[in-house]
Design a protein around this motif. Structure first.
Motif, short mmCIF file in Angstrom:
data_model
loop_
_atom_site.label_atom_id
_atom_site.label_comp_id
_atom_site.label_asym_id
_atom_site.label_seq_id
_atom_site.Cartn_x
_atom_site.Cartn_y
_atom_site.Cartn_z
N GLN B 123 -5.70 -0.34 -8.94
CA GLN B 123 -6.51 -0.04 -7.77
C GLN B 123 -7.72 -0.94 -7.72
N VAL B 153 -3.96 -8.75 -8.38
CA VAL B 153 -3.21 -8.08 -7.31
C VAL B 153 -3.26 -6.57 -7.50
N PRO B 154 -4.21 -5.91 -6.87
CA PRO B 154 -4.23 -4.46 -6.98
C PRO B 154 -3.06 -3.87 -6.19
N MET B 155 -2.30 -2.98 -6.80
CA MET B 155 -1.20 -2.32 -6.10
C MET B 155 -0.84 -1.02 -6.79
N GLN B 156 -0.03 -0.21 -6.07
CA GLN B 156 0.37 1.09 -6.60
C GLN B 156 1.10 0.90 -7.94
N ALA B 158 3.52 2.41 -9.30
CA ALA B 158 4.99 2.43 -9.19
C ALA B 158 5.49 1.07 -8.74
N ASP B 159 4.76 0.45 -7.83
CA ASP B 159 5.19 -0.86 -7.34
C ASP B 159 5.00 -1.93 -8.39
N LEU B 161 5.68 -1.66 -11.45
CA LEU B 161 6.91 -1.66 -12.24
C LEU B 161 8.01 -2.47 -11.53
N ARG C 239 8.80 8.20 -5.99
CA ARG C 239 8.14 6.90 -5.91
C ARG C 239 7.26 6.66 -7.14
N ASN C 242 9.24 5.69 -9.97
CA ASN C 242 10.18 4.60 -9.70
C ASN C 242 11.61 5.07 -9.80
#
Ligand SMILES: Nc1ncnc2c1ncn2[C@@H]1O[C@H](COP(=O)(O)OP(=O)(O)OP(=O)(O)O)[C@@H](O)[C@H]1O
Ligand SMILES: Nc1ncnc2c1ncn2[C@@H]1O[C@H](COP(=O)(O)OP(=O)(O)OP(=O)(O)O)[C@@H](O)[C@H]1O
Ligand SMILES: [Mg+2]
Ligand SMILES: [Mg+2]
Lengths: 263, 329, 284, 284, 263
Positions: B123, B153-156, B158-159, B161, C239, C242
């Motif tokens: 985040q 690169v901030p990202m969720q 789960a993404d 992974l 989600r 995953n």
């Protein structure tokens, strides 16, 4: 049974403005109609006959002038002044029977009664068997007849009829003429009746008004005093129709130009 | 808010919020074994689970939550946004649980190796994001935001992974259980465990906070709560295997899905549990964030953030050493 | 003049299809629709399975229909999906129901009052573009952490869509119908319920369908307000973990509910409108 | 029989409004609309400010328009909002544009081929209900972390809405227009572009507006795929930081862009349709 | 200039089925029309005249039977067989001029030429000045005239006219009769012309077909051999119209029931 009402127009005039187009549809018009009178309107295509009926029905505001019915100014529509639209204007989401019953619903009659009245009227315009049909399943003439039934079923004291028999064959027309005339004789409704058939006008009307081309003005006001009942084929009717035709022709020939439009 | 209004017998409903995550283990345990409910009696306990800290803070600010387990960064945000009014930190819950994992082929061994790499964080402005930016700055590099070569690169999570599995990033500085999953499911290797970068290997990961009005009105309830919290924390520290089982069952109950035992076991080893809020490490984090231009124009004044008297009361009761705000024990 | 009347053969009864034969014809039609559907969805599923197996993506990122089916069955077996779906469906129906009522009223008012149209109407067009998450903070603030907050978000997500659908529908009603009805004495409520709304219905229906889709989407966002068993949370959990198979299983569930609802509610309405108005009798 | 022709005064020129006067009339109309708007929005803002000040909520949860305005101005000043909004707008326009093209084509095909309608059509109704987040994993999988992934999500969010709008619009076209056109020799592409689409346009337009709203909402979700300066990220950052003023400032920006777009694109189209078809000339 | 075509109907029959209603609109009909013939159709409202025209135009499929034009079976519409719909069917999104020009676009003429042709036709139906008007701004008769201009502008070799002059005043109708007759004389198009005006049928037609009530059958096929040009008021026309009226009456009176519907 309802009684007719007096209609008075003073300087009634209508100009349509839409976008950058302005069309003078009706020149300032004065008109007095007695209660129970049957008045036919004749005039060139686009001269403002339908417009006049809409104004009297209270569906369009006049650009200027006053319209009174029984000394009350017309300010909006009333189910006591029913207009039969030129293009039927049936509700496509209702069956024939529901269309005819539509105007009855605001009455206090019991529903079964209303249904019965609607079915009677459907029979009177010779459409028995089509009670459950939808508008798109009807022929042009059948639509006009449904519209006629719908308007008459409400038993208004003033009838405004815009070419109601235009799409009917001679025989059906004759029968409906008889219906209309006997209804009128019994109830003495005030009727304004637009038609392009001069003989029809003479056969039905107490008076025939002839309009000039657009913007429409009343150029002749002809009283028909022939005894009733009259038929389209009566010699006297044909005779007077021929005379009237001449008046009409004179009125219409005077203006041959079609262009009173300003862009 | 509405829930803390007293009933006719003077009892209130206490809404306790947490995230169904292993760093919240003391909370999960205290709820699961009924310890918390008993401790708060005759008051009513209402537990609400959130999926992210900021939303939890949102609910607390709106007066819908009285006591909550949450990370230092959302807590700090709530504190700063309410100009120090809305909440107080009354205890810590966990430390650690944050690792820098990398793709082995990326060859990242020193901070200088970060040049030209793409690194994910969970985040923007979050704990790991700040830490990474500070690391980059310390190595004399610049992030791509500043026109440099290190793409942050901030990202969720789960993404992270997914993109890691697809080889679209070179590394990630993120929190458990994601670090372990990245290792087990995407072949990531550990560059470093964040604990190695702090004195004594400890830094704040989860706080216990309370809505200030509630603390002022019901200090006794807060103390009762802290008693349960301290006991639950002791249980987690003393019986890690049992604690793991309880935590996983609770996570499954709330979210409908449990973590694989393998993941949980490894991830648990990366986290330490303590009731110490580790205030000095928070001060360092806040300072770093401020230096990097986060957290507003003025350096946040953390003086008012802590209200540790109830905790120290409880610790004294139990014969445990008290904690001083602003410095390590 | 020569009139020669030649008599033609007497008209035979031409309705060659007695009621039962017509029924059979309809059944055949329905069967062919079914056959189309079966073929289509079979092909679709096979293609999907193929892509998942031989495609460039590992199967944990792109699970095939078999894996998704297994996740779906597992979810249905252990009761989570059934329970979650029923919780979500109740919220959806309440929220959507409120949007319908409010949308019809507001939409009608917007057409009725020009001043409203230029002010509230303009605002609504903008509000409609707001993602549902924008309403979450206000929902907590105004309603707290409870069902009402979730339903509020659903309403905010779908209301404006229904409003605009109703407004556009009514605004595009051929004026002749209104004229004819007023002329026959219909006013006020009756004019609206019996003429304006039915006349506008074909367009309104399109708006209602869009509103339904918005309601679903908003619900999925609203259910993230806090954890409670629901489709939104199942989706989020899938989600977060995953777990592509679970995500797709929930998606399948949403699609199934959406399609079922459409078949049970919207499709019959559409058929009825088409039959009455005579739409679709000519294919271009 | 007595024919008495009485002459009435000659018709005077009745268009009492020469072009310039008409212009003035229109200007007055526009002015009154403007006045309404100004009054409405002023009252709205004042009420909001009041609620924020004396309401039961602290101002950091429920900031008033002044605070939001300050945040907006600050965001505009430091360039973040301008930059973010322009990034988002480009994505929105590309995504929406693709949805328009695809939607018109797909919608047309759905009406054209009954088999498609019963298969793909059914599927689309279900797909439409899927929240945009469902597409995020697939977007990453298929496109990676880049613009194309974001635009893909926007398209998936708005395409189906446009498809269904076009389909419903075309399905509800009065068949007489199609008949008349075929009769005059229009076939194929011409029949579609010059008759079916224009005839269906009033309904299609409603679908397009809904699609626009869907596109916005999907964009906000899609921009969370990864961080890059954009409205979606500004919104998310505001939420993450519990910065209600920033959240509302971004919301205001979304509303402003939405309203502006509506005023510039949809409203004139609607006006034109109404003028041509004669809609709205009678108010019930 | 195009030449007429021969039209052959063999056992052509039409039954409408919609929902649970079945309406026999047209009984099996045989009909042969010579190239260049002007055939008028008379019949009761709802007897299937419009249906017959739609079948010939290729806009509705026949339930059974074959229709051939120039030995080619009719399988769909063609701009060489233009139908003038009973209810005008103008495109509301186009101006009058664009409506009239619509059928010209598929021709290879230059656009300027097409515009010119459209404007010429608008003038010929006396609507100069309304080129830029939209449909809802026209009166009923004006709409019919625009539809007429739109159909004639494409110069088809077969004209299928469904009560094209139904809503026109006598004078405008006379003028358009003249236009039509001279056009027909010059181009020898094959014309099927539905009307409810018996005199109009006699004045215009080479042949007049009389239909029975629904389901329509041709019960009389009357050849009119009066010299042209004829006027509605010609004594000979009136005479033959009166005779024809009797045939019509006989055909129509035979069936008084309206109910050949099965629910
Ligand atoms: N809504 C409208 N907007 C603009 N102009 C209109 C409108 N309605 C009618 N007009 C114009 O007003 C004039 C009179 O129309 P109206 O319908 O009253 O004629 P009419 O006498 O009934 O003709 P017809 O016999 O052909 O029905 C026409 O020139 C028409 O173009
Ligand atoms: N689309 C349709 N669906 C069902 N029935 C129809 C349809 N169109 C016409 N009909 C029926 O077919 C019959 C013949 O209709 P048609 O329009 O051919 O009559 P018509 O001879 O043109 O009458 P009119 O002189 O009144 O125009 C009518 O009974 C009508 O109800
Ligand atoms: Mg008229
Ligand atoms: Mg007809």
């Amino acid at each position: 049974m309802s009684t007719g009402r007096a209609l008075h127009l003073r300087g009634v005039q209508k100009t349509y403005v839409s976008g950058d187009r302005t069309v003078d549809a009706l020149a300032p018009t004065d008109l007095d109609v007695e209660p129970g009178e049957f008045v036919c309107l004749l005039g060139a295509s686009g001269c403002g006959k339908s417009t006049l009926l809409q104004l009297v029905a209270g569906l369009e505001p006049a650009t200027s002038g006053t319209i009174t019915v029984d000394d009350t100014p017309v300010e909006g529509p009333s189910s006591d002044r029913v207009l039969l639209f030129q293009d039927a204007a049936l509700f496509p989401w209702l069956t024939v029977e529901d269309n005819v019953a539509f105007g009855l619903k605001h009455s206090t009659r019991p529903v079964d009664d209303q249904r019965q009245v609607a079915r009677d009227w459907i029979a009177r315009v010779h459409l028995r068997g089509f009670e459950g049909a939808y508008v798109h399943q009807l022929s042009g003439g059948m639509r006009q007849r449904v519209a006629l039934a719908r308007a008459l079923a409400t038993d208004p004291s003033m009838l405004l009829m815009d070419e109601p028999f235009g799409a009917l064959d001679a025989l059906t027309r004759d029968r409906l003429h008889e219906e209309l005339e006997s209804l009128w004789a019994a109830t003495r409704k005030t009727v304004l009746f637009v038609t392009h058939n001069v003989r029809e006008a003479v056969a039905l009307g107490d008076r025939v008004l002839v309009f000039s081309p657009r913007p429409g003005r009343i150029v002749a006001d002809v009283r028909v005093t022939l005894p009733r009942p009259r038929a389209l084929e009566d010699v006297a009717v044909m005779q007077q129709a021929a005379d009237l035709m001449k008046v009409l022709r004179r009125a219409l020939d005077a203006t041959t130009d079609d262009s009173r439009i300003e862009a | 808010g509405s829930s803390s209004a007293p009933a006719s017998d003077g009892s209130v409903t206490v809404t306790v919020a947490h995230l169904p995550n292993l760093t919240n283990a003391p909370a999960l345990v205290a709820v699961a074994d009924g310890r918390l409910r008993t401790a708060l009696a005759p008051h009513t306990l209402d537990v609400k689970s959130f999926s992210a800290g900021p939303q939890l803070i949102e609910a607390l600010l709106a007066g819908e939550v009285e006591i909550a387990y949450v990370g230092p960064s959302p807590a700090l945000n709530g504190f700063v946004k309410s100009r120090g009014a809305a909440l107080r930190v009354i205890a810590g819950a966990s430390s650690g649980g944050s690792l820098f994992v990398v793709r082995p082929e990326a060859g990242i061994r020193t901070p200088a190796d970060l040049a030209g790499k793409r690194i994910a964080t969970p985040q923007r402005g979050g704990t790991q994001d700040i830490a990474l930016r500070f690391l980059v700055k310390g190595a004399g590099l610049r992030t791509s935001d500043e026109g440099g070569t290190v793409a942050v690169v901030p990202m969720q999570p789960a993404d992270i992974l997914t993109v890691f599995q697809r080889g679209q990033i070179d590394g990630a500085w993120t929190a458990e259980p994601w670090c372990t999953r990245l290792m087990q499911e995407a072949g990531a290797t550990v560059w470093f465990d964040e604990r190695t970068r702090w004195p004594e290997g400890r830094f704040a990961t989860t706080h216990v906070i309370v809505a200030t009005p509630f603390l002022e009105r019901h200090p006794d309830i807060v103390r009762a709560f802290l008693r349960a919290h301290v006991e639950a924390t002791q249980f987690v520290v003393d019986h890690p295997a049992d604690a793991q089982r309880v935590v996983n069952a609770e996570i499954k109950r709330i979210t409908t899905a449990a973590l694989p035992a393998r993941v949980l076991e490894t991830a648990f080893r990366h986290v330490d549990f303590t009731w110490d809020p580790l205030a000095d490490t928070v001060a360092v984090m806040a300072d770093h964030a401020h230096q990097l231009g986060f957290l507003g124009d003025a350096a946040p004044d953390l003086q008012q953030l802590y209200a540790l008297d109830p905790l120290n009361d409880v610790l004294r009761e139990k014969g445990l050493p008290p904690i001083g705000a602003g410095g390590p024990r | 003049m020569d009139i020669h009347t030649h008599t033609l053969p007497a008209p035979t009864t031409l309705d060659t299809a007695p009621p039962r034969a017509r029924d059979r014809r309809l059944t055949r039609l329905r069967r062919s629709v079914l056959a189309h559907r079966i073929v289509f969805f079979t092909v679709l599923l096979c293609a999907w399975e193929l892509v998942s197996r031989v495609g460039p993506w590992p199967d944990y990122l792109m699970p095939g229909p078999l894996a998704v089916g297994r996740a779906l069955v597992a979810g249905l077996r252990n009761g989570l999906f059934v329970h979650g779906a029923s919780v979500s469906l109740v919220r959806l129906l309440i929220g959507y129901g409120l949007s319908l009522v409010g949308g019809v009223v507001l939409g009608t008012l917007l057409v009725r009052y020009t001043a409203l149209r230029n002010t509230v109407g303009t605002l609504i067009v903008g509000l409609q573009a707001l993602p549902s998450v924008c309403w979450l903070p206000l929902a907590i603030l105004w309603f707290g952490l409870n069902e009402r907050a979730i339903i509020f978000v659903v309403v905010m997500g779908s209301l404006f869509s229904v409003v605009l659908g109703v407004r556009d529908g009514i605004a595009n009603t051929p004026p002749i119908f209104v004229k004819a009805a007023r002329n026959l004495g219909a006013t006020g409520v009756r004019l609206y319920t019996e003429v304006v709304l039915p006349a506008a219905f074909p367009t309104i229906l399109a708006g209602l369908k869009q509103g339904w889709a918005f309601a679903w989407r908003s619900l999925m966002a609203a259910e993230l307000l806090y954890f409670s068993l629901s489709l939104g949370n199942l989706l989020q959990t899938g989600r977060d973990l995953n777990d592509a198979a679970q995500v797709m299983a929930v998606m399948t569930l949403i699609i199934l509910v959406g399609v079922t609802f459409n078949q049970l509610l919207f499709a019959p309405l559409e058929r009825r409108v088409a039959e009455r108005w005579g739409f679709g009798t000519t294919r271009a």
